[in-house]
Design a protein around this motif. Structure first.
Motif, mmCIF file in Angstrom:
data_model
loop_
_atom_site.group_PDB
_atom_site.id
_atom_site.type_symbol
_atom_site.label_atom_id
_atom_site.label_comp_id
_atom_site.label_asym_id
_atom_site.label_seq_id
_atom_site.Cartn_x
_atom_site.Cartn_y
_atom_site.Cartn_z
ATOM 1 N N ASP A 55 40.379 49.989 38.344
ATOM 2 C CA ASP A 55 41.036 48.843 38.966
ATOM 3 C C ASP A 55 41.042 49.095 40.470
ATOM 4 O O ASP A 55 41.856 49.888 40.965
ATOM 5 C CB ASP A 55 42.460 48.695 38.433
ATOM 6 C CG ASP A 55 43.200 47.502 39.038
ATOM 7 O OD1 ASP A 55 42.767 46.988 40.085
ATOM 8 O OD2 ASP A 55 44.235 47.095 38.463
ATOM 9 N N PRO A 56 40.149 48.466 41.219
ATOM 10 C CA PRO A 56 40.071 48.731 42.663
ATOM 11 C C PRO A 56 41.392 48.509 43.391
ATOM 12 O O PRO A 56 41.748 49.289 44.285
ATOM 13 C CB PRO A 56 38.993 47.754 43.139
ATOM 14 C CG PRO A 56 38.120 47.550 41.934
ATOM 15 C CD PRO A 56 39.067 47.559 40.772
ATOM 16 N N ASP A 57 42.121 47.459 43.028
ATOM 17 C CA ASP A 57 43.387 47.187 43.717
ATOM 18 C C ASP A 57 44.390 48.314 43.485
ATOM 19 O O ASP A 57 45.110 48.725 44.408
ATOM 20 C CB ASP A 57 43.978 45.859 43.235
ATOM 21 C CG ASP A 57 43.162 44.658 43.701
ATOM 22 O OD1 ASP A 57 42.419 44.793 44.692
ATOM 23 O OD2 ASP A 57 43.257 43.598 43.054
ATOM 24 N N LEU A 58 44.447 48.815 42.262
ATOM 25 C CA LEU A 58 45.359 49.909 41.947
ATOM 26 C C LEU A 58 44.965 51.176 42.695
ATOM 27 O O LEU A 58 45.820 51.887 43.246
ATOM 28 C CB LEU A 58 45.364 50.166 40.440
ATOM 29 C CG LEU A 58 46.228 51.326 39.935
ATOM 30 C CD1 LEU A 58 47.689 51.119 40.301
ATOM 31 C CD2 LEU A 58 46.069 51.475 38.421
ATOM 32 N N ALA A 59 43.671 51.462 42.740
ATOM 33 C CA ALA A 59 43.205 52.657 43.449
ATOM 34 C C ALA A 59 43.517 52.566 44.943
ATOM 35 O O ALA A 59 43.994 53.537 45.556
ATOM 36 C CB ALA A 59 41.704 52.832 43.228
#
Length: 433
Positions: A55-59
């Motif tokens: 999950d790019p946003d979470l990372a």
């Protein structure tokens, strides 16, 4: 904007040691590093297929939190891949099985919690063979997508080898850290048994299971080890003298392909030329019997650990895993105890048989990675040492006839993990790798 994107793309190829130093000093941000890794994943994931969940946003949110913190930690901003049998509180943990589709643990595994506390960014969950066994999934070898990356820590190893992350967590019950690391041309480390906590890691065979590391440098293995053990980071000092090396071909030597034999022999020659004392080393005869009992121990302990899945979801297990569990169920407890007695006797004997050697040099794989994604390779050259609970490391020092990586394996006495790091660095310098 274009310059920032180019800088981020370059950062994904840095080591964990370089990243933590750069983020801590303000040379670049954790967000920029994470974006660089995400860009690499976006470019290469269709070919490598290393990730089960990302999950790019979470990372990026994790990375920004590191950037906003004054005390950034030992692993400041280092992106890490986590094998998908290891619990993560904010990501699914699927075990490589439809049984656990969408499963969300309530807490992190101990190892993940330690990494977060040290400032690491958990980039995502990497592909594992079904329940960390032999049934392969989708991941390809970054050097040749027609070949296996090895297993069961397939995604972790491939992600590190392809510069998607600098380090990743794997597990080894037979050879699931060292074998894929050799096939993919990176450093793979299995510490002494019970070095790292396995709380929150799905069990396979609990007398063998070991949390291990995939990295591109020995320095990074040491750095992450310090974070996982929550101890002051002090890299092992350089060797005060060249090591005494036991050349341990084992009884399986004739089964190794030419490239593996060449890797070991050339390494021995280079180490000797650099001043090491090389001695032929033979294991006691009874150690050969370990190969006959490993399957019994593995199957029996897997059957115990997976009693619930067997009772409730047997039809959702692969045929290969069903056969393994059935073998474990059918194995009499007395036969299991006999196998355990042999293994434990050999462990005691192992600690007495190094005979003045600092380290053993031995094969790690049969040869180059096999063609196809179904066969993840043989664990025989790794499983022996896993059963003995000793620390082992594979170093990328050779290539085979197809131009693919072939590693060597160094084995140290039980709990001599720190010395193994120093010898590994010395070995790479001696070989010029």
């Amino acid at each position: 904007m274009r310059r920032k994107r180019e800088m981020a793309a370059d950062l994904n190829s840095l080591s964990a040691t370089e990243i933590s130093s750069g983020v801590a000093s303000g040379s670049f941000t954790a967000e920029a590093v994470t974006q660089g890794c995400l860009d690499r994943v976006a470019t290469r994931e269709d070919a490598v297929m290393a990730w089960e969940f990302i999950d790019p946003d979470l990372a990026l949110a994790q990375a920004r939190a590191v950037d906003a913190t004054a005390d950034k930690g030992l692993l400041a901003g280092v992106p890490v891949g986590v094998k998908d049998i290891i619990d993560t509180r904010d990501m699914p943990t699927g075990m490589g099985s439809p049984i656990y589709d969408g499963y969300r643990p309530q807490t992190d595994a101990s190892c993940v919690a330690r990494l977060r506390a040290a400032g690491a960014v958990i980039l995502g969950k990497t592909v594992t063979c079904e329940f960390a066994g032999l049934t392969s999934r989708k991941t390809a070898n970054p050097h040749d997508p027609a070949r296996t990356p090895g297993g069961s820590s397939s995604g972790s190893c491939a992600a590190v080898a392809d510069n998607m992350v600098p380090v990743a967590l794997g597990t080894q019950t037979g050879g699931s850290v060292l074998r894929p690391s050799s096939y993919c041309g990176i450093v793979g480390f299995k510490p002494s048994f019970d070095t790292f906590s396995l709380k929150g890691v799905f069990p396979a065979a609990e007398s063998l299971d070991t949390l291990g590391l995939h990295a591109r440098t020995v320095d990074d293995v040491e750095l992450v080890t310090s974070a996982l053990l929550a101890k002051d980071h002090q890299p092992a000092p350089d060797m005060p003298r060249p090591p005494v090396v036991g050349l341990c071909k084992t009884w399986m030597w004739d089964d190794a392909q030419a490239e593996t034999q060449q890797a070991v022999e050339k390494a021995a020659d280079a180490m000797n030329a650099a001043g090491a004392t090389i001695r032929d080393f033979e294991l006691p005869e009874e150690f050969e019997w370990l190969a006959d009992v490993r399957g019994r121990i593995n199957a029996r302990e897997r059957a115990v650990a997976m009693a619930g899945e067997w009772a409730n979801d047997k039809d959702r297990l692969s045929e290969q895993l069903q056969n393994t569990l059935q073998y474990g169920i059918d194995t009499p407890f007395e036969d299991y105890l006999d196998a355990m007695y042999l293994m434990e006797t050999c462990r005691v004997r192992m600690n007495q048989t190094f005979e003045g050697c600092d380290v053993l040099l031995t094969p790690v794989v049969d040869g180059e990675a096999p063609v196809g994604l179904t066969d993840t390779g043989s664990p025989r050259f790794q499983a022996l040492w896993t059963m003995l609970h000793v620390p082992t490391i594979t170093l990328p020092v050779h290539t085979g006839p197809s131009g693919l990586p072939v590693g060597i394996q160094l084995v140290a006495p039980y709990r001599a993990d720190r010395a193994l790091m120093a010898i590994s660095r010395w070995t790479l310098d001696a070989i010029g790798a």
